[in-house]
Scaffold this motif. Structure first.
Motif, PDB file in Angstrom:
ATOM      1  N   SER A 195       0.666  -0.986   0.045  1.00  0.00           N
ATOM      2  CA  SER A 195       0.038  -0.038   0.184  1.00  0.00           C
ATOM      3  C   SER A 195       0.969   1.316   0.088  1.00  0.00           C
ATOM      4  CB  SER A 195      -0.888   0.226   1.094  1.00  0.00           C
ATOM      5  OG  SER A 195      -1.693  -1.030   1.103  1.00  0.00           O
ATOM      6  N   PHE A 196       2.135   1.204   0.575  1.00  0.00           N
ATOM      7  CA  PHE A 196       2.876   2.520   0.372  1.00  0.00           C
ATOM      8  C   PHE A 196       3.927   2.259  -0.814  1.00  0.00           C
ATOM      9  CE2 PHE A 196       2.364   2.239   5.047  1.00  0.00           C
ATOM     10  CZ  PHE A 196       1.460   3.345   4.980  1.00  0.00           C
ATOM     11  N   GLY A 197       3.516   1.415  -1.581  1.00  0.00           N
ATOM     12  CA  GLY A 197       4.426   1.310  -2.846  1.00  0.00           C
ATOM     13  C   GLY A 197       5.772   0.300  -2.440  1.00  0.00           C
ATOM     14  N   TYR A 198       6.682   0.361  -3.388  1.00  0.00           N
ATOM     15  CA  TYR A 198       7.892  -0.601  -3.331  1.00  0.00           C
ATOM     16  C   TYR A 198       9.128   0.122  -4.193  1.00  0.00           C
ATOM     17  CZ  TYR A 198      10.706  -4.672  -2.606  1.00  0.00           C
ATOM     18  OH  TYR A 198      11.479  -5.788  -2.286  1.00  0.00           O
ATOM     19  N   GLY A 199      10.274  -0.218  -3.529  1.00  0.00           N
ATOM     20  CA  GLY A 199      11.268   0.195  -4.476  1.00  0.00           C
ATOM     21  C   GLY A 199      11.405   1.594  -4.401  1.00  0.00           C
ATOM     22  N   THR A 200      12.052   2.422  -5.528  1.00  0.00           N
ATOM     23  CA  THR A 200      12.472   3.717  -5.590  1.00  0.00           C
ATOM     24  C   THR A 200      11.346   4.745  -5.145  1.00  0.00           C
ATOM     25  OG1 THR A 200      12.212   4.078  -7.823  1.00  0.00           O
ATOM     26  CG2 THR A 200      14.378   3.474  -6.959  1.00  0.00           C
ATOM     27  N   HIS A 201      10.021   4.491  -5.375  1.00  0.00           N
ATOM     28  CA  HIS A 201       8.884   5.127  -5.374  1.00  0.00           C
ATOM     29  C   HIS A 201       8.146   4.918  -3.943  1.00  0.00           C
ATOM     30  CE1 HIS A 201       8.814   7.595  -8.923  1.00  0.00           C
ATOM     31  NE2 HIS A 201       9.347   6.677  -9.296  1.00  0.00           N
ATOM     32  N   HIS A 202       8.908   4.285  -2.831  1.00  0.00           N
ATOM     33  CA  HIS A 202       7.988   3.779  -1.698  1.00  0.00           C
ATOM     34  C   HIS A 202       7.843   5.227  -0.901  1.00  0.00           C
ATOM     35  CE1 HIS A 202       7.851   2.587   2.421  1.00  0.00           C
ATOM     36  NE2 HIS A 202       7.366   1.567   2.137  1.00  0.00           N
ATOM     37  N   CYS A 203       6.583   5.134  -0.456  1.00  0.00           N
ATOM     38  CA  CYS A 203       6.038   6.303   0.346  1.00  0.00           C
ATOM     39  C   CYS A 203       6.936   6.880   1.469  1.00  0.00           C
ATOM     40  CB  CYS A 203       4.539   6.199   0.777  1.00  0.00           C
ATOM     41  SG  CYS A 203       3.740   7.593   1.543  1.00  0.00           S
ATOM     42  N   MET A 204       7.321   8.087   1.320  1.00  0.00           N
ATOM     43  CA  MET A 204       8.285   8.626   2.470  1.00  0.00           C
ATOM     44  C   MET A 204       7.602   8.865   3.718  1.00  0.00           C
ATOM     45  SD  MET A 204      10.546  11.123   0.211  1.00  0.00           S
ATOM     46  CE  MET A 204      11.722  11.564   1.534  1.00  0.00           C
ATOM     47  N   GLY A 205       6.026   8.961   3.597  1.00  0.00           N
ATOM     48  CA  GLY A 205       5.375   9.357   4.641  1.00  0.00           C
ATOM     49  C   GLY A 205       4.917   8.157   5.593  1.00  0.00           C
ATOM     50  N   ALA A 206       4.969   7.021   5.185  1.00  0.00           N
ATOM     51  CA  ALA A 206       4.579   5.635   5.820  1.00  0.00           C
ATOM     52  C   ALA A 206       4.563   5.899   7.398  1.00  0.00           C
ATOM     53  CB  ALA A 206       5.217   4.503   5.092  1.00  0.00           C
ATOM     54  N   PRO A 207       6.045   6.239   8.183  1.00  0.00           N
ATOM     55  CA  PRO A 207       5.864   6.333   9.241  1.00  0.00           C
ATOM     56  C   PRO A 207       4.997   7.241  10.049  1.00  0.00           C
ATOM     57  CG  PRO A 207       7.974   6.623   8.499  1.00  0.00           C
ATOM     58  CD  PRO A 207       7.205   6.541   7.369  1.00  0.00           C
ATOM     59  N   LEU A 208       4.569   8.389   9.198  1.00  0.00           N
ATOM     60  CA  LEU A 208       3.489   9.381  10.015  1.00  0.00           C
ATOM     61  C   LEU A 208       1.963   8.673   9.573  1.00  0.00           C
ATOM     62  CD1 LEU A 208       2.913  12.226  10.603  1.00  0.00           C
ATOM     63  CD2 LEU A 208       2.742  12.891   8.322  1.00  0.00           C
ATOM     64  N   VAL A 209       1.915   8.023   8.629  1.00  0.00           N
ATOM     65  CA  VAL A 209       0.567   7.416   8.179  1.00  0.00           C
ATOM     66  C   VAL A 209       0.270   6.375   9.312  1.00  0.00           C
ATOM     67  CG1 VAL A 209      -0.808   6.423   6.600  1.00  0.00           C
ATOM     68  CG2 VAL A 209       0.568   7.972   5.803  1.00  0.00           C
ATOM     69  N   ARG A 210       0.989   5.427   9.412  1.00  0.00           N
ATOM     70  CA  ARG A 210       1.113   4.603  10.398  1.00  0.00           C
ATOM     71  C   ARG A 210       0.551   5.019  12.072  1.00  0.00           C
ATOM     72  NH1 ARG A 210       5.069   1.472   7.410  1.00  0.00           N
ATOM     73  NH2 ARG A 210       4.142  -0.435   6.675  1.00  0.00           N
ATOM     74  N   MET A 211       1.584   6.316  12.297  1.00  0.00           N
ATOM     75  CA  MET A 211       1.499   6.733  13.551  1.00  0.00           C
ATOM     76  C   MET A 211      -0.157   7.271  13.842  1.00  0.00           C
ATOM     77  SD  MET A 211       1.351   9.994  15.326  1.00  0.00           S
ATOM     78  CE  MET A 211       2.072  11.264  14.116  1.00  0.00           C
ATOM     79  N   LEU A 212      -0.407   8.151  12.674  1.00  0.00           N
ATOM     80  CA  LEU A 212      -1.764   8.714  12.840  1.00  0.00           C
ATOM     81  C   LEU A 212      -2.949   7.717  12.899  1.00  0.00           C
ATOM     82  CD1 LEU A 212      -1.706  11.708  10.399  1.00  0.00           C
ATOM     83  CD2 LEU A 212      -2.079  11.814  12.863  1.00  0.00           C
ATOM     84  N   ILE A 213      -2.845   6.737  12.089  1.00  0.00           N
ATOM     85  CA  ILE A 213      -3.899   5.736  12.270  1.00  0.00           C
ATOM     86  C   ILE A 213      -3.916   5.047  13.529  1.00  0.00           C
ATOM     87  CG2 ILE A 213      -4.758   3.501  11.109  1.00  0.00           C
ATOM     88  CD1 ILE A 213      -3.822   4.684   8.535  1.00  0.00           C
ATOM     89  N   GLY A 214      -2.711   4.666  14.191  1.00  0.00           N
ATOM     90  CA  GLY A 214      -2.650   4.236  15.482  1.00  0.00           C
ATOM     91  C   GLY A 214      -3.127   5.142  16.435  1.00  0.00           C
ATOM     92  N   VAL A 215      -2.951   6.141  16.524  1.00  0.00           N
ATOM     93  CA  VAL A 215      -3.607   7.381  17.307  1.00  0.00           C
ATOM     94  C   VAL A 215      -5.093   7.398  17.441  1.00  0.00           C
ATOM     95  CG1 VAL A 215      -3.621   9.645  18.045  1.00  0.00           C
ATOM     96  CG2 VAL A 215      -1.558   8.709  17.720  1.00  0.00           C
ATOM     97  N   ALA A 216      -5.614   7.267  16.169  1.00  0.00           N
ATOM     98  CA  ALA A 216      -6.913   7.373  15.875  1.00  0.00           C
ATOM     99  C   ALA A 216      -7.649   6.112  16.322  1.00  0.00           C
ATOM    100  CB  ALA A 216      -7.224   7.757  14.418  1.00  0.00           C
ATOM    101  N   ILE A 217      -7.254   5.065  15.954  1.00  0.00           N
ATOM    102  CA  ILE A 217      -7.960   3.800  16.213  1.00  0.00           C
ATOM    103  C   ILE A 217      -7.773   3.417  17.773  1.00  0.00           C
ATOM    104  CG2 ILE A 217      -7.800   3.004  13.996  1.00  0.00           C
ATOM    105  CD1 ILE A 217      -6.027   0.845  14.754  1.00  0.00           C
ATOM    106  N   SER A 218      -6.897   3.867  18.476  1.00  0.00           N
ATOM    107  CA  SER A 218      -6.656   3.897  19.829  1.00  0.00           C
ATOM    108  C   SER A 218      -7.682   4.641  20.632  1.00  0.00           C
ATOM    109  CB  SER A 218      -5.252   4.511  20.319  1.00  0.00           C
ATOM    110  OG  SER A 218      -4.206   3.305  19.914  1.00  0.00           O
ATOM    111  N   SER A 219      -7.956   5.960  19.948  1.00  0.00           N
ATOM    112  CA  SER A 219      -8.834   6.840  20.674  1.00  0.00           C
ATOM    113  C   SER A 219     -10.258   6.188  20.370  1.00  0.00           C
ATOM    114  CB  SER A 219      -8.937   7.951  19.984  1.00  0.00           C
ATOM    115  OG  SER A 219      -7.746   8.959  20.372  1.00  0.00           O
TER     116      SER A 219
END
Length: 406
Positions: free
Chosen positions: A348-372
């Motif tokens: 879902s974040f792609g793979y190789g040279t075009h892997h999404c740079m924002g993956a850590p931020l997306v994971r963090m935000l979804i984690g915070v939201a579903i925790s709430s």
């Protein structure tokens, strides 16, 4: 001489909620790649199997730069222009290096952003107590949360959100006419010029300021400096790419919430065992198709065999990431939402040279939201699933509102 099969129309059908078209299963089961005819551009080879997709995405013989005279296979009226997503190394490598320096997604930065997100999440959830139901989790929680975290990080004044959200719909719409899309692109170009000029005049601690500073490191004649400076056009491209992030992250959060509210027992699992949340985040990201169909075309620079099909030099392949994420050779029971999976190497974040740079931020935000969501008072949809309003005319599928009640 190879016989090229008659292409089939693509997409195969209209999207339904977050379902993945069953035709992808048949494509994976057939030998070779599937020849498709998209709404716009030239015919292409559709890549649907997980390992074939990873092979293409990491193979330097496949590039984003089209050959002379080629028309990119796509679902939108206009092809993607002037974007880091449309570049290849070494230019792409240089752009990603400058962007990474501005984002600074290291452990310390993510921890700081998590603290901001958690505080804002608590405030937003507490606000529901003073408001009669139903509550719209999209408009009253998800979008304000994403804006609070991402706008200061990027450097976008909150009052300007409507400008680039209008542009995003032009960028991602499969229904708007080309002249409408072009008008919206011109509008965002003017806005980006003003934003960059403002940050050059008065730098702040945000991404646009970092990129604007890189403009001052350009070489002679406006060319990028060898040490990583940017040309003015490149800065505009990167700012536009980052603007997309706000809407994309909102969509991923919305889809995660939709799945939790419509999958019996899943919220209860997280309430009973909060330790499942990190695994749940990646499983929700894997399960919800993002984007709805294919990613951007890759062009073969020489003859390459992929999945038993010979892709000739100059031909296009279209990686269908949602299909790869449902490949049973990699994911057991891929049609099931399973928070107890072991490894989850989704695409879902792609793979190789075009892997999404924002993956850590997306994971963090979804984690915070579903925790709430899992820690607060129980919520349920205030309407039936069939009554929820979906946008099916965008590359990225999403539900527009999520009305809930206690």
């Amino acid at each position: 001489m190879d016989i090229i099969p008659e292409p089939v129309d693509y997409p195969f059908g209209k999207p339904i909620r977050l379902d993945v078209d069953s035709e992808y299963t048949r494509c994976r089961e057939r030998p070779g790649l599937t020849r498709v005819r998209p709404p716009y551009g030239d015919d292409a080879w559709l890549v649907t199997r997980y390992h074939d997709m990873r092979s293409v995405l990491r193979d330097r013989r496949f590039v984003r730069t089209p050959p002379t005279g080629g028309d990119e296979a796509r679902l939108t009226a206009l092809p993607l222009q002037d974007s880091i997503l449309n570049t290849d190394p070494p230019q792409q490598t240089r752009l990603r290096r400058v962007l990474a320096g501005g984002l600074r997604f290291n452990t310390e930065r993510i921890h700081l952003l998590r603290s901001i997100a958690e505080r804002r999440s608590v405030t937003l959830m507490a606000g529901f107590a003073d408001t009669p139901p139903p509550y719209d989790l999209v408009g009253d929680y998800i979008k304000p949360l994403v804006v609070e975290v991402l706008c200061p990080l990027i450097g976008i004044p909150k009052q300007d959100l409507a400008i680039f959200l209008n542009w995003f719909e032009g960028f991602a719409s499969t229904a708007l006419a080309a002249d409408v899309v072009e008008a919206r692109v011109e509008e965002i170009s003017r806005y980006t010029d003003r934003l960059i000029a403002a940050r050059r005049a008065e730098p702040r601690d945000d991404l646009v300021s970092v990129l604007a500073h890189a403009l001052d490191e350009e070489g002679p004649d406006g060319a990028p400096a060898e040490d990583g400076g940017l040309a003015e056009a490149e800065i505009k491209e990167l700012v536009n790419d980052i603007l997309l992030a706000v809407d994309n992250v909102s969509t991923q959060l919305t889809n995660a919430f939709y799945l939790l509210l419509t999958s019996p027992g899943k919220l209860e699992e997280l309430r009973a065992d909060p330790g499942l949340i990190p695994a749940a985040v990646d499983e929700l990201i894997r399960y919800a198709p993002f984007p709805s169909h294919v990613t951007f075309a890759r062009y073969a620079t020489e003859d390459v065999e992929v999945g038993g099909t010979l892709v000739r030099a100059g031909e296009q392949v279209l990686p269908a990431l949602p299909s790869g994420n449902r490949d049973p050779s990699v994911f057991a029971d891929p049609g099931e939402l399973d928070f107890h999976r072991g490894a989850n190497p989704h695409l879902s974040f792609g793979y190789g040279t075009h892997h999404c740079m924002g993956a850590p931020l997306v994971r963090m935000l979804i984690g915070v939201a579903i925790s709430s969501l899992s820690e607060g008072p129980p919520m349920r949809l205030a309407v039936s699933d069939d009554e929820l309003p979906w946008r099916s005319d965008l590359l990225i599928r999403r539900v527009e509102t999520l009305p809930v009640t206690r």
